[in-house]
Scaffold this motif. Structure first.
Motif, short mmCIF file in Angstrom:
data_model
loop_
_atom_site.label_atom_id
_atom_site.label_comp_id
_atom_site.label_asym_id
_atom_site.label_seq_id
_atom_site.Cartn_x
_atom_site.Cartn_y
_atom_site.Cartn_z
N ALA A 480 7.57 -23.96 31.90
CA ALA A 480 8.15 -23.78 30.55
C ALA A 480 7.47 -24.34 29.43
CB ALA A 480 9.86 -24.65 30.61
N GLY A 481 7.04 -25.53 29.71
CA GLY A 481 6.20 -26.20 28.66
C GLY A 481 4.88 -25.27 28.29
N GLU A 482 4.35 -24.72 29.24
CA GLU A 482 3.23 -24.11 28.85
C GLU A 482 3.44 -22.62 28.04
OE1 GLU A 482 -0.53 -21.69 31.65
OE2 GLU A 482 1.24 -23.03 32.55
N VAL A 483 4.81 -22.37 28.37
CA VAL A 483 5.30 -21.18 27.77
C VAL A 483 5.36 -21.29 26.51
CG1 VAL A 483 6.96 -19.25 27.77
CG2 VAL A 483 5.88 -19.79 29.76
N VAL A 484 6.20 -22.56 26.17
CA VAL A 484 6.69 -23.13 24.79
C VAL A 484 5.24 -23.34 23.76
CG1 VAL A 484 7.18 -25.09 23.36
CG2 VAL A 484 8.73 -24.24 25.39
N ALA A 485 4.19 -23.68 24.46
CA ALA A 485 2.80 -23.98 23.88
C ALA A 485 2.44 -22.50 23.61
CB ALA A 485 2.02 -24.74 24.75
N ALA A 486 2.34 -21.64 24.35
CA ALA A 486 1.76 -20.27 24.25
C ALA A 486 2.59 -19.73 23.14
CB ALA A 486 2.03 -19.33 25.36
N VAL A 487 3.87 -19.82 22.90
CA VAL A 487 4.57 -19.33 21.77
C VAL A 487 4.03 -19.71 20.42
CG1 VAL A 487 6.78 -19.09 20.38
CG2 VAL A 487 6.66 -18.86 22.99
N GLN A 488 3.75 -21.13 20.47
CA GLN A 488 3.04 -21.79 19.25
C GLN A 488 1.86 -21.42 18.66
OE1 GLN A 488 5.38 -23.45 17.96
NE2 GLN A 488 6.88 -23.63 19.65
N THR A 489 1.10 -21.03 19.93
CA THR A 489 -0.42 -20.65 19.68
C THR A 489 -0.19 -19.14 19.29
OG1 THR A 489 -0.87 -22.08 21.60
CG2 THR A 489 -2.41 -20.11 20.94
N ALA A 490 0.55 -18.27 19.85
CA ALA A 490 0.70 -16.99 19.29
C ALA A 490 1.24 -16.81 17.96
CB ALA A 490 1.60 -16.19 20.23
N ALA A 491 1.84 -17.64 17.55
CA ALA A 491 2.50 -17.58 16.19
C ALA A 491 1.48 -18.10 15.22
CB ALA A 491 3.76 -18.57 15.89
N PRO A 507 6.84 -21.15 11.19
CA PRO A 507 7.50 -21.71 12.21
C PRO A 507 8.25 -20.88 13.25
CG PRO A 507 8.31 -22.80 10.29
CD PRO A 507 7.65 -21.39 9.86
N MET A 508 7.94 -21.33 14.65
CA MET A 508 8.70 -20.52 15.64
C MET A 508 9.21 -21.51 16.61
SD MET A 508 7.93 -16.81 16.77
CE MET A 508 9.11 -16.02 17.95
N GLU A 509 10.31 -21.81 16.61
CA GLU A 509 10.81 -22.63 17.55
C GLU A 509 11.22 -22.16 18.86
OE1 GLU A 509 14.31 -26.06 17.95
OE2 GLU A 509 14.59 -24.56 16.25
N ALA A 510 10.63 -22.65 20.05
CA ALA A 510 10.70 -22.22 21.19
C ALA A 510 11.56 -23.02 21.94
CB ALA A 510 9.29 -22.01 21.79
N VAL A 511 12.66 -22.99 22.79
CA VAL A 511 13.40 -23.87 23.56
C VAL A 511 13.37 -23.18 24.79
CG1 VAL A 511 14.26 -24.98 21.71
CG2 VAL A 511 15.42 -23.07 22.67
N PRO A 512 13.29 -24.01 26.04
CA PRO A 512 13.59 -23.59 27.23
C PRO A 512 15.06 -23.58 27.38
CG PRO A 512 12.05 -25.26 27.22
CD PRO A 512 12.72 -25.29 25.87
N VAL A 513 15.77 -22.63 28.14
CA VAL A 513 17.17 -22.88 28.20
C VAL A 513 17.58 -22.26 29.73
CG1 VAL A 513 18.00 -23.27 25.99
CG2 VAL A 513 17.63 -20.74 27.05
N THR A 514 18.63 -22.39 30.26
CA THR A 514 19.02 -21.91 31.50
C THR A 514 19.95 -20.58 31.27
OG1 THR A 514 19.16 -24.02 32.74
CG2 THR A 514 20.37 -22.03 33.58
N CYS A 515 20.62 -20.87 30.03
CA CYS A 515 21.52 -19.69 29.74
C CYS A 515 21.29 -19.32 28.20
CB CYS A 515 22.98 -20.01 29.61
SG CYS A 515 23.81 -19.14 29.06
N TYR A 516 21.22 -18.12 27.64
CA TYR A 516 20.85 -17.65 26.39
C TYR A 516 21.56 -18.25 25.41
CZ TYR A 516 19.20 -14.21 23.08
OH TYR A 516 19.22 -13.44 21.69
N ALA A 517 22.87 -18.55 25.85
CA ALA A 517 23.92 -19.04 24.78
C ALA A 517 23.69 -20.45 24.29
CB ALA A 517 25.36 -19.03 25.40
N ASP A 518 22.74 -21.41 25.16
CA ASP A 518 22.46 -22.73 24.75
C ASP A 518 21.15 -22.63 23.90
OD1 ASP A 518 24.35 -23.26 26.42
OD2 ASP A 518 22.93 -23.55 28.12
N ALA A 519 20.85 -21.47 23.58
CA ALA A 519 19.48 -21.55 22.62
C ALA A 519 19.75 -21.93 21.29
CB ALA A 519 18.55 -20.18 22.73
N LYS A 520 21.15 -21.84 20.90
CA LYS A 520 21.22 -21.92 19.34
C LYS A 520 22.42 -22.99 19.18
CE LYS A 520 19.09 -17.90 17.16
NZ LYS A 520 19.34 -16.59 16.71
#
Length: 520
Positions: A480-491, A507-520
């Motif tokens: 998760a951490g690596e993917v969040v960082a990848a999103v920042q780099t990609a943006a 800005p591109m906020e990336a959050v790791p969640v178990t369920c999509y509904a928890d992302a917002k």
DNA sequence: AAGGTAGGCGCC
DNA sequence: AAAGGGCGCCTACCTT
């Protein structure tokens, strides 16, 4: 076969079986990491993925032909690679015959030589453009998008059919037999009928308008925002009915039976399916999934969903494109509208209205007053969208930052615009082109982000969903951490690719969640 | 029966 | 709070 430094996939040539082809692709990919050139990613890539072959880069002849034809103002011509080849050779252009996606071999596979010829022609045409560098980026991003689209369909978005059924049952009642309304919907329909004192089909606009009229209520439409202004006992159950009926018909049990398999929702994405460059989907309605359904999108055991969306993408794009220093300064902040508020009497919502009106051609309410402020404070940004609108009103074409070109107005429009109601047609067209330059460039930024992110993701993380300015990656929890960082780099990289050195932040906020509904 | 259009609404 | 542009997909209803 290698032509001009490009690897041409020998479809239908010396390699005849899909398994052989996939093996050959894997081998060449590992050894050379080439840019594959093929007629149409949608025809070729799904079967490769099925056979376990992934590629890093490609040049999609059909998508590129579409971009070039639009740029050249040749909107009606067929964009398939076969058609492009026929035009090159002065042969009759074949009819557009879309082959079903997922077939590895098109009915008449193109010879490698033909692929190479079309490629060479396209590279020549791109090189002759005023901004070849930008267009090359567009071609690369569009082609990468085609790879991502096929991979996302292959991977699928996690979809818990059991939770989906629970959600539907909770809202609608148990699944009804085919052709029947669920209990809750039927009860609401009965309430509507009771309120009118006679049977009314709540799905029929005509019947509803008549029923309301007989009850002394004149309606122009039965849109929910209009119904909300009406005092009548039928309104409340009718609004509830409409909301649930849509859920039932568009994303109900029948939908799940058709689109969800093995715990995955696999929509078919259409890259560049919208004229502005946004994607569309064919079937499955993947870009219109109701928010309430996000709770059934759940990561696999031990995995996580990294959900990221670009904040206020379109005004930032405008700031960067227009080179408006004041707006760019505000767009250097995380909340662009708050940063603009001081220019609008300290009112954040006024700043937002002004920006949206500028980008979409809004005219209602306070828009004109706020637009005047915008014009004074941010003249270059204001002028940028005004110029796009003027071009549209005059029937001219407009282009996005990288060169995607709007379709020309129809013959019907040209008729209308010179007629008595011409002003309206012109203004409508102006709103379209005004929005096109912003929406189209925003789509390009998102496409670039997707392309870069795809290359940064560690195995076995994979993109599973993309919706205009939002991406979802499914990955093992420890990534998760690596993917969040990848999103920042990609943006950041997408921003640099499109706009170079700009003060505008995306800005591109990336959050790791178990369920999509928890992302917002 | 099949196909097209309109109204409506979900998402960005 | 919303306005605006863009889509896809549903049902009703009309035409062929």
């Amino acid at each position: 076969m290698v032509v001009a430094g490009e690897t041409v996939l020998p479809v239908g040539g010396e390699v005849s079986r899909p398994a052989d082809l996939a093996a050959a692709v894997r081998e060449i990919e590992a050894a050379e990491r080439p840019r594959w050139v093929w007629a149409d990613t949608r025809e070729t890539y799904p079967a490769l993925l099925e056979s376990g072959a992934r590629v890093g880069r490609c040049h999609d002849l059909a998508l590129t032909e579409g971009l070039l034809l639009a740029y050249e103002g040749r909107h009606g011509e067929s964009r398939t690679a076969m058609a492009a080849h026929a035009r090159l050779r002065g042969l009759p252009v074949p009819e557009e015959a879309p082959s079903p996606p997922g077939t590895l071999f098109a009915p008449e596979p193109m010879a490698a030589e033909a692929v190479a010829e079309v490629l060479a022609d396209q590279l020549r045409r791109v090189a002759a453009l005023p901004e070849p560098g930008r267009f090359r980026l567009l071609v690369a991003a569009e082609s990468a998008g085609a790879l991502v689209a096929a991979e996302m369909t292959h991977e699928g978005m996690p979809w818990r059919k059991d939770l989906h059924d629970e959600l539907l049952t909770g809202l609608l009642g148990p699944r009804p037999v085919h052709g029947m309304r669920p209990a809750r919907l039927q009860a609401l329909a009965d309430e509507v009928a009771a309120a009118f004192g006679r049977p009314v089909n709540p799905d029929s606009v005509r019947q509803l308008v008549k029923a309301f009229k007989d009850a002394g209520v004149e309606l122009k439409s039965t849109r929910s925002w209009e119904l909300k202004r009406v005092e009548h006992p039928a309104v409340a159950p009718l609004l509830a009915y409409k909301e649930l009926a849509r859920l039932f018909s568009a994303h109900g049990w029948a939908w799940a039976d058709q689109w969800v398999r093995g715990g995955r929702f696999r929509p078919e994405y259409v890259v560049g399916g919208v004229v502005s460059g946004r994607w569309a989907t064919s079937g499955g309605g993947a870009l219109q999934i109701p928010k309430v359904m996000r709770r059934v999108v759940v990561a696999d055991e031990g995995w996580t969903l990294v959900v990221a969306d670009a904040a206020q993408l379109e005004p930032r794009v405008l700031a960067a494109m227009a080179g408006d220093v004041g707006l760019a300064r505000a767009a250097g902040e995380i909340d662009l509208y708050s940063a603009l508020a001081t220019s609008f009497g300290g009112q954040r919502d006024h700043a937002k209205i002004a920006m949206l009106s500028a980008m979409y051609g809004g005219t209602s309410g306070d828009a004109s007053k706020l637009l005047a402020v915008m014009r004074q404070r941010f003249p270059k940004a204001y002028q940028f969208v005004e110029d796009a609108a003027k071009a549209g009103e005059e029937g001219r074409l407009v282009r996005s930052w990288l060169g995607r070109t709007s379709p020309p107005p129809s013959a019907r429009w040209r008729e209308l615009v010179s007629g008595p109601e011409g002003g309206r047609a012109a203004r409508d067209r102006g709103r379209f082109t005004r929005n096109f330059v912003v929406q189209g460039t925003a789509a390009e930024w998102a496409l670039a982000l997707l392309a870069v992110l795809r290359g940064l993701l560690p195995e076995p993380a994979g993109l599973v969903f993309f919706q205009h300015d939002e991406v979802m990656v499914h990955c093992p929890r420890e990534q998760a951490g690596e993917v969040v960082a990848a999103v920042q780099t990609a943006a950041a990289e997408a921003t640099r690719l499109l706009f170079g050195d700009t003060p505008v932040r995306f800005p591109m906020e990336a959050v790791p969640v178990t369920c999509y509904a928890d992302a917002k």
